[in-house]
Scaffold this motif. Structure first.
Motif, mmCIF file in Angstrom:
data_model
loop_
_atom_site.group_PDB
_atom_site.id
_atom_site.type_symbol
_atom_site.label_atom_id
_atom_site.label_comp_id
_atom_site.label_asym_id
_atom_site.label_seq_id
_atom_site.Cartn_x
_atom_site.Cartn_y
_atom_site.Cartn_z
ATOM 1 N N ASN A 58 0.969 -1.288 -0.034
ATOM 2 C CA ASN A 58 -0.155 -0.114 -0.004
ATOM 3 C C ASN A 58 0.754 1.273 -0.043
ATOM 4 O O ASN A 58 2.050 1.131 -0.262
ATOM 5 N N PHE A 80 2.133 2.931 2.098
ATOM 6 C CA PHE A 80 3.168 3.004 3.266
ATOM 7 C C PHE A 80 4.318 2.251 3.034
ATOM 8 O O PHE A 80 5.055 2.175 3.967
ATOM 9 N N TYR A 117 8.499 0.248 5.898
ATOM 10 C CA TYR A 117 6.884 0.699 6.106
ATOM 11 C C TYR A 117 7.018 1.865 7.106
ATOM 12 O O TYR A 117 7.309 1.795 8.342
ATOM 13 N N ASP A 118 6.276 2.998 6.425
ATOM 14 C CA ASP A 118 6.318 4.426 7.266
ATOM 15 C C ASP A 118 4.929 5.104 7.034
ATOM 16 O O ASP A 118 4.527 5.197 5.782
ATOM 17 N N ARG A 119 4.137 5.384 7.800
ATOM 18 C CA ARG A 119 3.014 6.190 8.060
ATOM 19 C C ARG A 119 3.002 7.733 7.853
ATOM 20 O O ARG A 119 2.298 8.590 7.671
#
Length: 219
Positions: free
Chosen positions: A103, A105, A122-124
């Protein structure tokens, strides 16, 4: 299409006999002055290696490189392990390798100044606050993709990052450094790969492929 038994001896079967720690090898044959390539799938049954499939492919816009550098548009040569798979599409039926549905992120960091260089992250948050350069793994060409475990253990800063097998735009459109196939051929490859057989990939010119296969016996 596979060659018939009456055709000349396969150029890589003898070299594959030096590979002792894998029963599946993907051979990517290309050149330093061309972006056209072929992907050959070999599998060891009993004591014999057999060619299972040949697919057309494209490499980086700068062809193959024996001295890959970040941003040079070339595909690195050499013998590597094959890693996990990912894509923004659901995991295809029949795929046995670990697969992540991506996705917005999910990123692959290609900023050589970062401690996260050549790593899946993975980073929001806002990625531009952390990295000067990165790839989003829900990219349109990454509907399905396979990680080539290039530049690992140790990661060398600036030696290149984010090398994948993924689908092509067209059969004549090069990549930024990855290997690309048609979606149908890519799916065949993905379903064929079996983690239990420790698959490897060797990328190069005919001469360098044979040399890397022989060298694998000493590794």
């Amino acid at each position: 299409m596979l060659p018939s038994s009456s055709e000349a001896a396969d150029p890589y079967v003898s070299g594959l006999s030096y590979v002792k720690d894998s029963r599946q090898v993907v051979v990517v044959e290309g050149g330093t002055k061309t972006t056209k390539a072929s992907v050959r799938l070999y599998e060891k049954t009993g004591s014999k290696w057999q060619l299972k499939r040949i697919s057309p492919a494209v490499t980086g816009r700068s062809g193959l490189s024996f001295t890959k550098k970040e941003g040079d548009g070339a595909t690195p040569t050499g013998l590597y392990s094959i890693g996990r798979m990912f894509g923004y599409a659901p995991k295809p039926d029949g795929v046995r390798t670990s697969y992540t549905v991506t996705n917005r992120f999910h990123y692959w960091v290609d900023d050589p100044a970062s401690a996260d260089y050549n790593k899946w992250m993975y980073d929001r948050g806002n990625p531009s606050f952390k990295w000067q350069s990165f790839e989003r793994l829900n990219h349109e060409l990454y509907k399905y993709a396979v990680v080539v475990r290039y530049n690992e253990n140790p990661v060398v800063k600036g030696a290149g990052s984010a090398i994948f097998l993924h689908r092509w735009r067209t059969g004549s459109t090069p990549t930024a450094g990855c290997i690309a196939l048609s979606e149908s051929h890519l799916l065949v490859l993905m379903k064929w790969l079996d983690p239990a057989k420790t698959p490897k990939i060797v990328i190069g010119t005919p001469d360098s492929i044979r040399a890397d296969l022989v060298k694998s016996a000493r590794q």
